[in-house]
Design a protein around this motif. Sequence first.
Motif, PDB file in Angstrom:
ATOM      1  N   SER A 254       0.858  -1.185   0.000  1.00  0.00           N
ATOM      2  CA  SER A 254       0.000   0.000   0.000  1.00  0.00           C
ATOM      3  C   SER A 254       0.897   1.240   0.000  1.00  0.00           C
ATOM      4  N   LYS A 255       0.618   2.148  -0.909  1.00  0.00           N
ATOM      5  CA  LYS A 255       1.432   3.365  -1.009  1.00  0.00           C
ATOM      6  C   LYS A 255       0.885   4.462  -0.108  1.00  0.00           C
ATOM      7  N   GLY A 256       1.779   5.089   0.623  1.00  0.00           N
ATOM      8  CA  GLY A 256       1.429   6.250   1.429  1.00  0.00           C
ATOM      9  C   GLY A 256       2.278   7.434   1.013  1.00  0.00           C
ATOM     10  N   ALA A 257       1.646   8.481   0.517  1.00  0.00           N
ATOM     11  CA  ALA A 257       2.366   9.667   0.047  1.00  0.00           C
ATOM     12  C   ALA A 257       2.194  10.820   1.029  1.00  0.00           C
ATOM     13  N   HIS A 258       3.177  11.704   1.061  1.00  0.00           N
ATOM     14  CA  HIS A 258       3.159  12.887   1.933  1.00  0.00           C
ATOM     15  C   HIS A 258       3.688  14.100   1.172  1.00  0.00           C
ATOM     16  N   LEU A 259       3.329  15.269   1.662  1.00  0.00           N
ATOM     17  CA  LEU A 259       3.846  16.528   1.140  1.00  0.00           C
ATOM     18  C   LEU A 259       4.448  17.338   2.287  1.00  0.00           C
ATOM     19  N   VAL A 260       5.511  18.068   1.967  1.00  0.00           N
ATOM     20  CA  VAL A 260       6.089  19.039   2.900  1.00  0.00           C
ATOM     21  C   VAL A 260       5.903  20.417   2.291  1.00  0.00           C
ATOM     22  N   LEU A 261       5.330  21.338   3.065  1.00  0.00           N
ATOM     23  CA  LEU A 261       5.050  22.686   2.573  1.00  0.00           C
ATOM     24  C   LEU A 261       5.678  23.724   3.500  1.00  0.00           C
ATOM     25  N   ARG A 262       5.976  24.896   2.926  1.00  0.00           N
ATOM     26  CA  ARG A 262       6.386  26.025   3.761  1.00  0.00           C
ATOM     27  C   ARG A 262       5.231  26.417   4.675  1.00  0.00           C
ATOM     28  N   ARG A 263       5.569  26.735   5.904  1.00  0.00           N
ATOM     29  CA  ARG A 263       4.547  27.146   6.873  1.00  0.00           C
ATOM     30  C   ARG A 263       4.616  28.656   7.036  1.00  0.00           C
ATOM     31  N   HIS A 264       3.450  29.300   6.980  1.00  0.00           N
ATOM     32  CA  HIS A 264       3.429  30.761   6.972  1.00  0.00           C
ATOM     33  C   HIS A 264       3.286  31.377   8.356  1.00  0.00           C
ATOM     34  N   ASP A 310       0.977  13.236  -9.300  1.00  0.00           N
ATOM     35  CA  ASP A 310       0.128  14.430  -9.315  1.00  0.00           C
ATOM     36  C   ASP A 310      -1.216  14.148  -8.658  1.00  0.00           C
ATOM     37  N   ALA A 311      -1.729  12.927  -8.862  1.00  0.00           N
ATOM     38  CA  ALA A 311      -2.999  12.562  -8.229  1.00  0.00           C
ATOM     39  C   ALA A 311      -2.855  12.515  -6.715  1.00  0.00           C
ATOM     40  N   ASP A 312      -1.724  12.014  -6.218  1.00  0.00           N
ATOM     41  CA  ASP A 312      -1.480  12.002  -4.778  1.00  0.00           C
ATOM     42  C   ASP A 312      -1.440  13.424  -4.230  1.00  0.00           C
ATOM     43  N   VAL A 313      -0.735  14.305  -4.925  1.00  0.00           N
ATOM     44  CA  VAL A 313      -0.623  15.697  -4.485  1.00  0.00           C
ATOM     45  C   VAL A 313      -2.004  16.339  -4.401  1.00  0.00           C
ATOM     46  N   ALA A 314      -2.807  16.123  -5.444  1.00  0.00           N
ATOM     47  CA  ALA A 314      -4.149  16.709  -5.460  1.00  0.00           C
ATOM     48  C   ALA A 314      -4.990  16.163  -4.312  1.00  0.00           C
ATOM     49  N   GLN A 315      -4.920  14.859  -4.066  1.00  0.00           N
ATOM     50  CA  GLN A 315      -5.708  14.261  -2.984  1.00  0.00           C
ATOM     51  C   GLN A 315      -5.276  14.801  -1.624  1.00  0.00           C
ATOM     52  N   ILE A 316      -3.984  14.875  -1.391  1.00  0.00           N
ATOM     53  CA  ILE A 316      -3.496  15.319  -0.081  1.00  0.00           C
ATOM     54  C   ILE A 316      -3.874  16.770   0.171  1.00  0.00           C
ATOM     55  N   LEU A 317      -3.707  17.621  -0.846  1.00  0.00           N
ATOM     56  CA  LEU A 317      -4.075  19.035  -0.676  1.00  0.00           C
ATOM     57  C   LEU A 317      -5.581  19.178  -0.462  1.00  0.00           C
ATOM     58  N   ASP A 318      -6.368  18.390  -1.211  1.00  0.00           N
ATOM     59  CA  ASP A 318      -7.821  18.459  -1.065  1.00  0.00           C
ATOM     60  C   ASP A 318      -8.258  18.020   0.332  1.00  0.00           C
ATOM     61  N   GLU A 319      -7.671  16.927   0.841  1.00  0.00           N
ATOM     62  CA  GLU A 319      -8.068  16.436   2.149  1.00  0.00           C
ATOM     63  C   GLU A 319      -7.604  17.376   3.257  1.00  0.00           C
ATOM     64  N   ALA A 327      -4.935  29.306   1.945  1.00  0.00           N
ATOM     65  CA  ALA A 327      -3.648  29.994   1.811  1.00  0.00           C
ATOM     66  C   ALA A 327      -2.479  29.165   2.339  1.00  0.00           C
ATOM     67  N   GLN A 328      -2.760  28.132   3.159  1.00  0.00           N
ATOM     68  CA  GLN A 328      -1.688  27.318   3.714  1.00  0.00           C
ATOM     69  C   GLN A 328      -1.534  25.975   2.979  1.00  0.00           C
ATOM     70  N   VAL A 329      -2.355  25.715   1.990  1.00  0.00           N
ATOM     71  CA  VAL A 329      -2.258  24.445   1.259  1.00  0.00           C
ATOM     72  C   VAL A 329      -2.169  24.710  -0.245  1.00  0.00           C
ATOM     73  N   ARG A 330      -1.225  25.565  -0.610  1.00  0.00           N
ATOM     74  CA  ARG A 330      -1.025  25.920  -2.010  1.00  0.00           C
ATOM     75  C   ARG A 330       0.078  25.059  -2.616  1.00  0.00           C
ATOM     76  N   ARG A 331      -0.126  24.658  -3.878  1.00  0.00           N
ATOM     77  CA  ARG A 331       0.891  23.860  -4.564  1.00  0.00           C
ATOM     78  C   ARG A 331       2.247  24.567  -4.593  1.00  0.00           C
ATOM     79  N   GLU A 332       2.235  25.870  -4.754  1.00  0.00           N
ATOM     80  CA  GLU A 332       3.504  26.588  -4.879  1.00  0.00           C
ATOM     81  C   GLU A 332       4.325  26.586  -3.595  1.00  0.00           C
ATOM     82  N   ASP A 333       3.704  26.176  -2.486  1.00  0.00           N
ATOM     83  CA  ASP A 333       4.437  26.117  -1.218  1.00  0.00           C
ATOM     84  C   ASP A 333       5.041  24.733  -0.948  1.00  0.00           C
ATOM     85  N   ILE A 334       4.818  23.780  -1.841  1.00  0.00           N
ATOM     86  CA  ILE A 334       5.378  22.439  -1.646  1.00  0.00           C
ATOM     87  C   ILE A 334       6.892  22.485  -1.820  1.00  0.00           C
TER      88      ILE A 334
END
Length: 519
Positions: A254-264, A310-319, A327-334
């Motif tokens: 089972s795949k588990g994906a994560h994102l790291v974003l800049r925190r404002h 890209d589908a993982d990124v979209a799902q994680i940001l959406d959830e 403003a804290q879950v923008r793609r450009e902050d990944i």
Amino acid sequence: MTAIRTTSGERAETREELSSRPYDLLVIGGGILGTAVTWMAAQAGLRVAMVDAGDFAGATSSASSKLVHGGLRYLQTGNVKLVAENHRERRALAGEIAPHLVKPLSFVVPVYRGGPHGAAKLGAGVFLYSALSVFGDGLGRVITPQQALARVPALKPAGLRAAAVYGDHQMNDSRVAVMTVRAAVDAGAVVLNHAEVVGLRKSGGTVVGADLRDRLDGAEFGVSARLVLNATGPWVDHLRRMEDPDAAPSIRLSKGAHLVLRRHEPWKAALTIPIDKYRVSFAIPWEDHLLLGTTDEAYDGDPADVRATDADVAQILDEAGHAVEDAQVRREDITYAFAGLRVLPGGPGRVAAAKRETLLSRGRGGMLSVAGGKWTTYRHIGRVVLDTLARLPGRPLGDDLAAILPTVPLPGLASPDAVAMRLWSEHDPAARMDPLVARHLASHYGTLAFDVARLIREDPALGERMHPDGPDIWAQAVYARDHEWAVTVDDVLRRRTTLTVRGLDTDDVRARVAALLGP
């Protein structure tokens, strides 16, 4: 400082040490399970060797949610015993084994109008959760929307009716892995990363070792052992087929994906976001950034190719957007995206519903294979696996294993606050270490930070930040090379420091690290 062999000449010495004598136990795989068993086996007085085709914790074991937790969601299935066991190990890690690496963190569970859970149910759940931890992390309880927003300013206020709050812990999994390998070596283990198994040694049909190739220079060597443990994670069936070409599949992934974003802005707590009645997603302040995830979907590709799509990124940001302001879950902050593979029991059904358990099997050639582990209980799993090995028919490890002490700390045990204070105050006022750098070193190395600081006294240029926007310094790269088995650029930037997860591993930084490592 402990002498660690990482240069090409020293790797040759390690290969010679591995091939020149028989071992009681050869562990193949240096992830969560492999490092835990190696550490425990060395403490039990065994001659133990561990090898990994990549870096230690270089795959799934450094792609976790960075949590040391009891598992709040297990209460939904009524597994109270499991939660209590997880809490015991979590408290041991945070209090006696690695308080310099494992940090307390509060979690807020928002309750929105129309959401899958009500405040009363969540309140009862977090109260029971904290009770199973003997209230060591405070009282799990329901709080008001205003109190929740004070802890997490980026929380969406619209429709927020209440929130539940509870306590758990977090860590940097790569640093815990390196410290565990170091503890195993301190106890007598011999280890080598970037050493790939190309074949298994057999005698009379029994597996008695492995033939390996050093991925850095192509040198071939072998290791002989009374018993071989296959702890290769998602590659476990690949090695089982080396033992027995007819071995049936034993796992699914089972795949588990994560994102790291800049925190404002600062967060005082993490978020546990209910997605439906059974799934949650996390938004966790980590390494001065925000860690989001995770996903849970079947994976049948090559484990070496797993990545966040890209589908993982979209799902994680959406959830995450269910509860976090846009403003804290923008793609450009990944700054970084990563994925790992959970090893689950083979069989039908959705991977999300599969049991998270450790799998043990013994092959036709006597090799024991183990898969499925997590950081919270990795010491306990290591002891259980070692106990299983010790009781195998024929007693291949003998009858005289030493008793393992209940609480052997990881190297560097100390209060991070005390270490940071000493790092900052030991220098002349005009040359004092940046407090942010001192805190960073203290919380990633414990007292070993003093060894890193000693390098700066010998060469002040090593006190320079590797990138102006991060707290990692060049002394860490030298220390990683000389004392932490770092031999590739990614070993240094992804797993010994935090440059990659912060998005700071620029071409210039990578070139300088490559030059530092040498050919």
